[in-house]
Design an enzyme around this catalytic site. Structure first.
Site, mmCIF file in Angstrom:
data_model
loop_
_atom_site.group_PDB
_atom_site.id
_atom_site.type_symbol
_atom_site.label_atom_id
_atom_site.label_comp_id
_atom_site.label_asym_id
_atom_site.label_seq_id
_atom_site.Cartn_x
_atom_site.Cartn_y
_atom_site.Cartn_z
ATOM 1 N N SER A 121 29.993 42.825 27.658
ATOM 2 C CA SER A 121 30.409 42.255 28.935
ATOM 3 C C SER A 121 31.645 41.370 28.784
ATOM 4 O O SER A 121 32.693 41.836 28.355
ATOM 5 C CB SER A 121 29.245 41.480 29.560
ATOM 6 O OG SER A 121 29.536 41.098 30.881
ATOM 7 N N HIS A 122 31.517 40.099 29.098
ATOM 8 C CA HIS A 122 32.646 39.174 29.104
ATOM 9 C C HIS A 122 32.794 38.435 27.772
ATOM 10 O O HIS A 122 33.619 37.527 27.667
ATOM 11 C CB HIS A 122 32.484 38.160 30.238
ATOM 12 C CG HIS A 122 31.139 37.495 30.245
ATOM 13 N ND1 HIS A 122 29.980 38.178 30.530
ATOM 14 C CD2 HIS A 122 30.770 36.220 30.000
ATOM 15 C CE1 HIS A 122 28.955 37.348 30.457
ATOM 16 N NE2 HIS A 122 29.411 36.160 30.137
ATOM 17 N N ASP A 292 36.322 41.415 34.220
ATOM 18 C CA ASP A 292 35.840 41.176 32.857
ATOM 19 C C ASP A 292 35.969 42.427 31.998
ATOM 20 O O ASP A 292 36.530 43.445 32.418
ATOM 21 C CB ASP A 292 34.404 40.659 32.876
ATOM 22 C CG ASP A 292 33.386 41.729 33.241
ATOM 23 O OD1 ASP A 292 33.752 42.694 33.925
ATOM 24 O OD2 ASP A 292 32.211 41.594 32.842
ATOM 25 N N ASP A 294 33.944 44.834 30.878
ATOM 26 C CA ASP A 294 33.382 46.136 31.251
ATOM 27 C C ASP A 294 33.498 46.452 32.733
ATOM 28 O O ASP A 294 32.980 47.458 33.207
ATOM 29 C CB ASP A 294 31.918 46.245 30.802
ATOM 30 C CG ASP A 294 30.998 45.277 31.533
ATOM 31 O OD1 ASP A 294 31.429 44.139 31.800
ATOM 32 O OD2 ASP A 294 29.854 45.642 31.836
ATOM 33 N N ASP A 296 32.455 44.885 35.594
ATOM 34 C CA ASP A 296 31.452 44.631 36.625
ATOM 35 C C ASP A 296 31.572 43.246 37.260
ATOM 36 O O ASP A 296 30.935 42.973 38.278
ATOM 37 C CB ASP A 296 30.032 44.860 36.100
ATOM 38 C CG ASP A 296 29.650 43.953 34.949
ATOM 39 O OD1 ASP A 296 30.515 43.206 34.447
ATOM 40 O OD2 ASP A 296 28.476 43.996 34.520
ATOM 41 N N ARG A 297 32.411 42.372 36.710
ATOM 42 C CA ARG A 297 32.573 41.033 37.273
ATOM 43 C C ARG A 297 33.972 40.855 37.842
ATOM 44 O O ARG A 297 34.912 41.534 37.431
ATOM 45 C CB ARG A 297 32.307 39.963 36.217
ATOM 46 C CG ARG A 297 30.897 39.994 35.657
ATOM 47 C CD ARG A 297 30.757 39.022 34.494
ATOM 48 N NE ARG A 297 29.526 39.257 33.771
ATOM 49 C CZ ARG A 297 28.498 38.409 33.701
ATOM 50 N NH1 ARG A 297 28.567 37.247 34.324
ATOM 51 N NH2 ARG A 297 27.414 38.709 33.023
ATOM 52 N N LYS A 393 26.638 45.753 39.446
ATOM 53 C CA LYS A 393 27.685 44.972 40.086
ATOM 54 C C LYS A 393 29.023 45.639 39.793
ATOM 55 O O LYS A 393 29.151 46.371 38.820
ATOM 56 C CB LYS A 393 27.656 43.525 39.617
ATOM 57 C CG LYS A 393 27.592 43.290 38.121
ATOM 58 C CD LYS A 393 27.433 41.794 37.837
ATOM 59 C CE LYS A 393 27.208 41.515 36.360
ATOM 60 N NZ LYS A 393 25.802 41.674 35.969
#
Length: 566
Positions: A121-122, A292, A294, A296-297, A393
């Protein structure tokens, strides 16, 4: 088609005790996956073993990643093990790249049995950074707790794994590759696909691209600035926003996915996307966003660097939901937020008489509601927003949703936000992260705090800070009963709720690969129109003082300078 049969081997292994997936899969330092014997293979085998053999045989599996270091190597292993475990077809984004929302989309469109997403992720990437493996089920969403628990139990007793070590895939060439396996009647197929196109098609059916193109490249177009932070979203931004919707090529920056994200922390917040914030402060751009690792944010900014708190962002989208054509056709079934997210969305739900759900942190809880037809729009304070067209998301979806509102209302981001506060009131909100805390100290602090707030005498207690008084109305360890299947999720965070709606929330996070993270959330509602435009840190200072007094978090963790996320 290769004529030589590829051998299928079953190799012995030994279990590891630390392969419990969190809300976002299994995250560790990259070197753990690289250096511990069969650590990677064990976890991949447990994912496949968690799927019934009858369902697995001949099935389709989707694989993608955010392009971080070790991504391509792991994909080769997944393909080798998928073939050996009876999967019939693997769909992979070209060069191993596919955003998390795109993987969810492709799983659903291809009727796959699930997907494996390679991302932390982030979190930072690179040899010294983090790596993660996440399993999404057939609905396109993160595996539910029953599945992740099964994977963990399998990981504690695993004795062998199946693999076709000679199988190698060309990740760079779009098209199908077939392989003849030993003792298999049908060839094993790998399909390399354009990672953007299928996902982009879905967005074309959700938003009015003609309206968005006019907004971004028409006679009176706005100026935008998008920062992909060298994560996976870069190719999507270039293809959709620039090439298709006409935004200038230089409006999108850091769009080449890099194994180490350019040495940056791919987390779209005021700290790690500070370059974008500074650029936006110049007043040159009307709208800004960051994504981010991947995809999703998202973080939304207005002119002069006006920051939209993620909790406010989902509330604004809810209040303006019919600016998005998709919802004009489907209607609105419900709204949802994670428990630590501010109650700004609650105010919109109350005014519109639309059902609101408060869930634990983790997108899988939203997915259950969506599958049951109860939820249309949801969000989390951790810069995540999405809708029911997929089960993840989606940062780019959120940006297009905001742009759709700008196109309809022809107002600035700041004006839209301030109009929202005047209509619904404002939830002042902040979050502090105490990172890399000793796990034992963190757990002990949380247990003692729970013991304190569970005492009957705690309810009704009054805390005085300066001239302000706060009376406790309720306090608990948040527990969620899924309205769809009745599943109960306990120990989801400590809540202290005061009369008037202010809240203090403490939560232990499981998303870091080293140590524990204690998150402190403060939420306070204000409806006085004369008090809507103050500094959140000033407004919330009294509640922060109460939180520190109750928890003694500085003294007990040794962390006196937390990271202020929002």
């Amino acid at each position: 088609m290769s004529k030589q049969l590829i051998l299928l081997l079953t190799l012995p292994t030994s279990p590891y005790p630390d392969q419990r997936p969190g809300t976002n899969g299994l995250k560790k330092k990259t070197h753990v996956f690289q250096s511990k014997k069969n650590y990677l293979h064990n976890f991949i085998q447990c994912i496949f073993s968690s799927i019934d053999l009858r369902d697995r045989q001949g099935s389709t599996m989707v694989v993608g990643g955010d392009g971080r270091y070790f991504n391509s190597t792991v994909i080769q292993v997944i393909v080798q093990m998928a073939a050996a475990n009876g999967v019939g077809r693997v769909v992979i984004g070209q060069n191993g790249i596919m955003s998390t929302p795109a993987v969810s989309c492709v799983i659903r469109k291809s009727k796959a049995i699930g997907g494996i997403i390679l991302t932390a992720s982030h979190n930072p990437g690179g040899p010294d950074g983090d790596f993660g493996i996440k399993f999404n089920t057939a609905n396109g969403g993160p595996a539910p707790e029953a599945v992740t628990n099964k994977i963990f139990q399998l990981s504690r007793t695993i004795e062998e794994f199946a693999i076709c070590p000679e199988l190698r895939v060309d990740l760079g060439t779009i098209g199908k590759q077939s392989f003849d396996l030993e003792n298999k009647f049908k060839p094993f197929t790998v399909e390399i696909v354009d990672p953007v196109e299928s996902y982009a098609n879905s967005l074309r059916n959700i938003f009015d691209f003609a309206v968005l193109k006019e907004l971004l490249s028409g006679d009176n177009h706005i100026q935008i600035r998008l920062d992909a932070m060298h994560g996976v979203t870069g190719p999507y931004v270039k293809k959709i926003l620039c090439e298709e919707l006409g935004s200038p090529a230089n409006s999108a920056i850091n769009c080449v996915p890099l194994e180490n994200f350019g040495g940056r922390h791919p987390d779209p917040n005021l700290i790690y996307a500070s370059d974008l914030v500074e650029t936006m402060k110049s007043g040159q751009y009307d709208f800004g966003a960051a994504f981010d690792g991947d995809g999703d944010r998202n973080m939304i900014l207005g002119k002069h660097g006006f920051f939209v708190n993620p909790s406010d962002s989902v509330a604004v989208l809810a209040a303006n939901i019919f600016c998005i054509p998709y919802f004009q056709h489907t209607g609105v079934r419900g709204f949802a937020r994670s428990m630590p997210t501010s109650a700004a969305l609650d105010m919109v739900a109350r005014a519109t008489k639309i059902q609101l759900y408060e869930t634990p942190t983790g997108w899988r809880f939203f997915g259950s509601l969506m599958d049951a037809g109860r939820l249309s729009l949801c969000g989390e304070e951790s810069f995540g927003t999405g809708s029911d067209y997929i089960r993840e998301k989606d940062g780019l979806w959120a940006v297009l949703a905001w742009l759709s509102i700008l196109a309809v209302r022809r107002q600035s981001v700041e004006d839209i936000m301030t109009d929202h506060w005047r209509t619904y009131g404002r939830n002042y909100y902040t979050r502090f992260d105490y990172e890399e805390v000793d796990l034992d100290a963190a757990v002990e602090m949380m247990l003692d705090l729970e013991l304190m707030i569970s005492d009957r005498a705690f309810n009704g207690q009054v805390f005085t800070v300066g001239e302000k008084k706060y009376q406790v109305e309720a306090a608990d360890n948040f527990e969620y009963s899924d309205p769809v299947d009745g599943t109960i999720s306990r120990n989801q965070g400590l809540r202290i709720i005061f009369k008037g709606g202010s809240r203090i929330v403490f939560r232990l996070s499981g998303t870091d690969s080293f140590g524990a993270t204690i998150r402190l959330y403060i939420d306070s509602y204000e409806k006085d129109i004369n008090k809507l435009f103050q500094d959140p840190q000033v407004v919330l200072a009294e509640l922060v003082t109460i939180a520190l007094q109750l928890s003694q978090i500085h003294e007990r963790t040794g962390r006196r300078a937390p990271t202020v996320i929002t």
